[in-house]
Enzyme design. Structure first.
Site, PDB file in Angstrom:
ATOM      1  N   GLU A  99      -5.795  -7.312 -31.616  1.00  0.00           N
ATOM      2  CA  GLU A  99      -6.633  -7.857 -30.556  1.00  0.00           C
ATOM      3  C   GLU A  99      -5.971  -7.681 -29.192  1.00  0.00           C
ATOM      4  OE1 GLU A  99      -9.128 -11.276 -32.948  1.00  0.00           O
ATOM      5  OE2 GLU A  99      -7.375 -11.917 -31.803  1.00  0.00           O
ATOM      6  N   CYS A 336      -3.197 -17.522 -25.183  1.00  0.00           N
ATOM      7  CA  CYS A 336      -1.867 -17.277 -25.736  1.00  0.00           C
ATOM      8  C   CYS A 336      -1.712 -17.970 -27.087  1.00  0.00           C
ATOM      9  CB  CYS A 336      -0.797 -17.788 -24.775  1.00  0.00           C
ATOM     10  SG  CYS A 336      -0.638 -16.809 -23.276  1.00  0.00           S
TER      11      CYS A 336
END
EC number: 2.1.1.-
Length: 359
Positions: A99, A336
């Site tokens: 990703e 994150c």
């Protein structure tokens, strides 16, 4: 994860040539490209390999199609409510898909890219290492993520899947390709490398002539707590990581950023803040405080605003430069720590995170 997208991506297929076109083009510097055997690459200039970003040059597409090679593609699998962040699925020749994230800003776009297929360090708070490390990404695969994310990208952060310094040679080659004046001519000041801090690699990075930005994922002020949060970093002494990072900063005359994920009951005490301040006193360093971005099955909690404020104030009183970092894309699991290693159908690879609260 907040939402595990499962999308069919029929155009992401196994390539007949594992290196693909990336191995012949985007993984080469301009001098290497010029040295290719005549006829190995169609009549495309080195710069055309990178511009326009959204689609490869038609001549390159036709050449690849005639040889049964499919160019890797980037498929959008999520967009946040505000439209500022998009999560992309980057298909690989061996059936995996990593990703990447595109973050829109008023002054350009940021590309958050991956450096490995999986991760070996098994950070307790992160989804990316749940399946372990499968392999390193090649330089061309790293560069291609940036190319496919579009022409407005003017910042690159190595904060996707993988530990960049655990794939040192390919990551550094990718940075050099991105910087090549005959290609993308990307400024190194717009590139940030985020790492848990591997002392040997930090020492080597110190000697490189690359004016990039460096972020160290610290997240603890004692070895015991860091070992629990980042099991794969147990052989890297905390003090040596900080020392090597600050040596890099002095060598390149630019501050190093220490990222600190504030976790309730684990590393958020005033004593922790004071230890962090003492650790970084008189160092060319600054601190990014972060809140945890939820990952399904991980027994962690986001820190309350009050605790975060007390931690920040303690650092400020000790004259340590500090900011609280805002994270984009949390609602589509693109922030994150929320990126997963997947297969070509978009399904997560490997085991889900361990259940239960960390003690």
């Amino acid at each position: 994860m907040a939402s595990a997208q499962r999308h069919s991506t029929p155009d992401l297929v196994r390539q007949r040539d594992p290196a693909g076109v990336s191995g012949l083009s985007l993984g080469l510097t301009s001098s290497e490209f010029a040295g290719l055997h005549e006829g190995a690459v169609p009549d495309v200039t080195y710069r055309e390999l990178f511009f326009p970003h959204a689609d490869p040059p038609r001549r390159l597409q036709n050449w690849a199609r005639s040889r049964g090679v499919r160019l890797r593609t980037l498929t959008r699998i999520g967009r946040d409510q505000g439209g500022r962040s998009e999560k992309m699925l980057f298909g690989l020749h061996d059936g995996y898909a990593v990703e990447s994230v595109l973050i829109r800003r008023f002054d350009g776009h940021t590309a958050c890219i991956s450096s490995q297929v999986g991760c070996a360090f098994a950070c307790r708070f992160c989804a990316s290492g749940q399946a372990g490390l499968m392999r390193n990404l090649e330089a061309g695969e790293i560069v291609e993520q940036v190319v496919r994310l579009g022409p407005k990208v003017n910042r690159i952060v190595f904060m996707g899947i993988g530990e960049p310094l655990n794939n040192y040679q390919q990551v550094l080659k990718a940075i050099r390709i991105l910087r090549d004046r005959q290609g993308m001519n990307f400024p190194t000041t717009g590139i940030t490398l985020s790492t848990i801090g591997i002392p040997k690699a930090l020492k080597q990075l110190r000697e490189e002539h690359l004016a990039i930005n460096l972020t160290i994922s610290l997240h603890a002020t004692t070895q015991e707590v860091r070992d629990r949060l980042i099991p794969g970093a147990r052989k890297h002494p905390l003090g040596e990581v900080v020392e090597r990072a600050c040596a890099w900063a002095r060598r390149h005359n630019r501050p190093v950023t220490f990222a600190y994920l504030v976790l309730p009951g684990i590393n958020d005490s005033i004593a922790d803040a004071r230890r962090l301040a003492a650790m970084l006193r008189d160092s060319p360093a600054r601190v990014n405080l972060m809140r945890w971005n939820p990952v399904d099955g991980v027994g962690l909690q986001r820190t309350p605003d009050r605790s975060l404020a007390h931690f920040r104030t303690t650092l400020e009183n000790a004259l340590v430069p500090v900011v609280v970092r805002d994270t984009q894309g949390r609602d589509i699991s693109a922030a994150c720590g929320q990126l997963w290693l997947r297969d070509l159908k978009g399904l997560p690879v490997g085991n889900r995170p361990r259940q239960g609260r960390m003690t």
